[in-house]
Design a protein around this motif. Structure first.
Motif, short mmCIF file in Angstrom:
data_model
loop_
_atom_site.label_atom_id
_atom_site.label_comp_id
_atom_site.label_asym_id
_atom_site.label_seq_id
_atom_site.Cartn_x
_atom_site.Cartn_y
_atom_site.Cartn_z
N TYR A 81 0.83 -1.21 0.00
CA TYR A 81 0.00 0.00 0.00
C TYR A 81 0.86 1.26 0.00
N LEU A 82 1.96 1.24 0.77
CA LEU A 82 2.80 2.43 0.90
C LEU A 82 3.81 2.59 -0.23
N GLN A 83 4.01 1.59 -1.04
CA GLN A 83 5.08 1.55 -2.04
C GLN A 83 5.13 2.82 -2.88
N ASP A 84 6.31 3.47 -2.87
CA ASP A 84 6.63 4.62 -3.72
C ASP A 84 5.83 5.89 -3.42
N ALA A 85 5.04 5.90 -2.36
CA ALA A 85 4.27 7.10 -2.01
C ALA A 85 5.12 8.04 -1.16
N GLU A 86 4.72 9.31 -1.12
CA GLU A 86 5.30 10.25 -0.15
C GLU A 86 4.44 10.20 1.10
N LEU A 87 5.06 9.96 2.25
CA LEU A 87 4.32 9.87 3.50
C LEU A 87 4.25 11.22 4.19
N ILE A 88 3.07 11.55 4.70
CA ILE A 88 2.85 12.78 5.46
C ILE A 88 2.53 12.34 6.88
#
Length: 244
Positions: A81-88
């Motif tokens: 789910y988190l792959q390659d996303a920018e986390l805030i």
């Protein structure tokens, strides 16, 4: 496509190093700064009790969590789910530290190996509002984000609130994106200008409305508050000192 994941966790205590575990994970997805509804919300059996202070914060009892999956059972789903996303994340070192510890127990790489970046909204808020309280609740109040439903901390609810806070804190970026998307080309501007009838404005006298004493006093009060927040480092005071 710009994919952001606003993330929050609840834990059994404050120290991942001393064995505290994640009990809840909440993630909200934004694509091009718009909520998609593709959220991730999980409870975990931490295999230990929560500290009394933590329990008062999130209210997730050992009995409630006993039949929930262990983190190991959901780790691959979380990473996908988190792959390659920018986390805030608000106070990112805390949540990232707990996630890294959970991944380390499973022989997995640290979180940064799977995502494109991590943005800490607490650090952002401290730059935007120096000297102010910058908890999530304080930011909700300051930015007029409705948090009236927040009696206990919950990872998904907090992630949803933080998404609104982040959008409000970066409204200038949003405006730039809109301008970039909608700005006409130079040729379009020239064509449109050429097709418009020219109006002579040289004979029109613009009316000037000057501020009255009450308005001037209110303006000075606002400037004084900004001076106090920035320790006298506002641009106008710096310019005044340079001129003097």
């Amino acid at each position: 496509m710009s994919r952001l994941i606003v993330l929050d966790t609840e834990t059994t205590g404050l120290s991942a190093v001393d064995g505290d575990r994640i009990v809840e994970l909440g993630c909200v997805e934004l694509v091009n700064r718009k909520l998609t509804g593709n959220n991730l919300h999980l409870y975990f059996n931490p295999e230990r009790d929560s500290h009394e202070e933590a329990l008062r914060v999130h209210g997730l009892t050992t009995e409630f969590l006993r039949d929930k999956p262990k983190f190991a059972e959901k780790a691959q789903d979380i990473l996908a789910y988190l792959q390659d996303a920018e986390l805030i994340i608000h106070n990112a070192p805390f949540d990232v530290g707990f996630l890294n510890k959970e991944f380390d127990r499973l022989g997995l790489k640290p979180l940064k190996s799977y995502v494109s970046a991590v943005t800490d909204t607490l650090a952002m808020a401290k730059e935007l509002f120096p000297g102010k309280r910058n908890s999530l609740d304080a930011l909700c109040d300051r930015l007029e984000v409705d948090n009236s439903g927040r009696t206990l901390h919950g990872a998904l609810l907090d992630a949803e609130l933080l998404a609104d806070v982040y959008i409000n804190m970066t409204r200038g970026q949003d405006a730039l994106l809109i301008m970039e998307d909608e700005a006409p080309s130079a040729s379009q501007v020239n064509t449109e200008l050429g097709s418009q009838q020219r109006v002579d404005l040289s004979r029109i006298a613009l009316q000037v409305l000057r501020a009255n004493e009450q308005e001037l006093a209110s303006h000075e009060a606002v400037l004084a508050e900004l001076d106090k927040s920035s320790d006298g480092k506002t641009i106008w005071r710096t310019a005044e000192q340079a001129a003097a």
